[in-house]
Design a protein around this motif. Sequence first.
Motif, PDB file in Angstrom:
ATOM      1  N   GLY A 191       0.808  -1.214   0.000  1.00 15.62           N
ATOM      2  CA  GLY A 191       0.000   0.000   0.000  1.00 15.62           C
ATOM      3  C   GLY A 191       0.838   1.260   0.000  1.00 15.62           C
ATOM      4  O   GLY A 191       0.519   2.238  -0.697  1.00 15.62           O
ATOM      5  N   PHE A 192       1.913   1.249   0.776  1.00 15.90           N
ATOM      6  CA  PHE A 192       2.806   2.407   0.813  1.00 15.90           C
ATOM      7  C   PHE A 192       3.442   2.641  -0.562  1.00 15.90           C
ATOM      8  O   PHE A 192       3.484   3.774  -1.067  1.00 15.90           O
ATOM      9  N   ALA A 193       3.927   1.570  -1.178  1.00 11.29           N
ATOM     10  CA  ALA A 193       4.542   1.704  -2.504  1.00 11.29           C
ATOM     11  C   ALA A 193       3.533   2.203  -3.525  1.00 11.29           C
ATOM     12  O   ALA A 193       3.863   3.040  -4.385  1.00 11.29           O
ATOM     13  N   ARG A 194       2.314   1.723  -3.444  1.00  9.92           N
ATOM     14  CA  ARG A 194       1.264   2.138  -4.381  1.00  9.92           C
ATOM     15  C   ARG A 194       0.964   3.628  -4.254  1.00  9.92           C
ATOM     16  O   ARG A 194       0.856   4.341  -5.257  1.00  9.92           O
ATOM     17  N   GLU A 195       0.835   4.128  -3.018  1.00  9.10           N
ATOM     18  CA  GLU A 195       0.521   5.543  -2.827  1.00  9.10           C
ATOM     19  C   GLU A 195       1.719   6.434  -3.129  1.00  9.10           C
ATOM     20  O   GLU A 195       1.541   7.565  -3.593  1.00  9.10           O
ATOM     21  N   GLU A 196       2.927   5.932  -2.871  1.00  7.50           N
ATOM     22  CA  GLU A 196       4.121   6.690  -3.256  1.00  7.50           C
ATOM     23  C   GLU A 196       4.176   6.843  -4.775  1.00  7.50           C
ATOM     24  O   GLU A 196       4.444   7.935  -5.294  1.00  7.50           O
ATOM     25  N   ALA A 197       3.911   5.746  -5.491  1.00  5.69           N
ATOM     26  CA  ALA A 197       3.955   5.798  -6.952  1.00  5.69           C
ATOM     27  C   ALA A 197       2.879   6.713  -7.518  1.00  5.69           C
ATOM     28  O   ALA A 197       3.079   7.355  -8.553  1.00  5.69           O
ATOM     29  N   ALA A 198       1.739   6.776  -6.808  1.00  9.86           N
ATOM     30  CA  ALA A 198       0.640   7.632  -7.258  1.00  9.86           C
ATOM     31  C   ALA A 198       0.856   9.092  -6.897  1.00  9.86           C
ATOM     32  O   ALA A 198       0.068   9.957  -7.312  1.00  9.86           O
ATOM     33  N   GLY A 199       1.889   9.390  -6.129  1.00 12.67           N
ATOM     34  CA  GLY A 199       2.180  10.767  -5.760  1.00 12.67           C
ATOM     35  C   GLY A 199       1.268  11.348  -4.701  1.00 12.67           C
ATOM     36  O   GLY A 199       1.160  12.576  -4.587  1.00 12.67           O
ATOM     37  N   VAL A 200       0.645  10.488  -3.876  1.00 12.73           N
ATOM     38  CA  VAL A 200      -0.223  10.997  -2.804  1.00 12.73           C
ATOM     39  C   VAL A 200       0.670  11.542  -1.684  1.00 12.73           C
ATOM     40  O   VAL A 200       1.498  10.803  -1.142  1.00 12.73           O
ATOM     41  N   PRO A 201       0.544  12.816  -1.331  1.00 14.10           N
ATOM     42  CA  PRO A 201       1.399  13.360  -0.258  1.00 14.10           C
ATOM     43  C   PRO A 201       1.232  12.564   1.036  1.00 14.10           C
ATOM     44  O   PRO A 201       0.120  12.145   1.375  1.00 14.10           O
TER      45      PRO A 201
END
Length: 389
Positions: free
Chosen positions: A100-110
């Motif tokens: 989940g962390f990698a997914r949101e990092e890749a999506a650019g979610v602050p």
Amino acid sequence: MLTRISNSPRDYAWGSRTLIAELEGRAPSGAPEAEVWFGDHPGSPALVEDGSGRTLDTWLAEESAALGVPTRLPYLLKLLAAGAPLSIQAHPSKAQAEAGFAREEAAGVPRDAAERNYRDDNHKPELIVAVSDRFEALAGLRELSATRRLVQALGDGPGPRALRAHLEGADAAAALRDTIAWLLGPDSDGDVADVISAVGGARPAEFTAELALARSLAEAYPRDPGVVVALLMNLVILTRGEALFVPAGVLHAYVSGLGVELMAASDNVLRGGLTPKHVDAGELMAVLDAAPSDPPRLPSREAGPGVQIFDPGVPDFALAAVTVDTGTPELELSGIALAVAVAGIVEVTGASGERVTLQPGQALVASAVESPLRFAGAGRAFVAMPGRA
């Protein structure tokens, strides 16, 4: 090395206005005081009282080589004082958190965005031990046969009928998963309101406390589906010194009381109601363990005179409860430790001969080379340290 640490209470709205102040023997501030964090978490690192002005995260990074301490703690120790219920929530497993962390990092979610689910890549199992005489919590999903009896007591309105229909089926976990997904979805609003209305008039003998809690939740969060989710959960009453352990995926919400909480160093929370904060129902369902169970109480084991260990079997942490009345209890450390006093006056002495005296609400950090810690005085303290799993 033994060094005192300190921090200020966090003023979350659900915090008690009196419990932490009473523990520390001071006048209430007038604001809610929800948690005091003793750890190096960047959200609120403790202050190291060595005159340097450094917080514990900076202190560990700068002193690790010289003192033989890790650069980061694997756990976070807290005082938690609930004056109102916390949100219903669950936490991810380590693998789920990493993905989940990698997914949101890749999506650019602050990382500080309100809609962010995974603020780090760690799991967050947690343990809480009651310090107050009574600590109330919702923890885990009740056995389905009992929940069906509770819902039957709500009458035959359209909401209770719809709820009963979702709870049908031979596979209890599947029925509960389907029910929670429906309650948190877009098509349940009218039925949720009808169930909450039925709760207001229901007075069965078997579920008096559960329904009383649901009525109070409905007053605070009108039409919130979390009120109905709470009806599916175990209501747990801890007395002083009793503990709960909440592993990954297990729904829980602390309701009232003062406790010592110990968790893996993470801030990953998937919420399921009773909150104005972000609720991502789909992600909650992805991490949810929907299997019904008894309340997840955690018994302690004796580790010597005056010492009880709460060991949930995770590598991140274990918690020792040390009671000093007669004698001088000793505690072997499994690594770097944090201690907080909750009653009386507790004198802590390390293997080096360094000594720190703690009053209720005061805390210290101890390096592993100070093992065993020896305790004197008259009081009670909790000591967090790495687990041995």
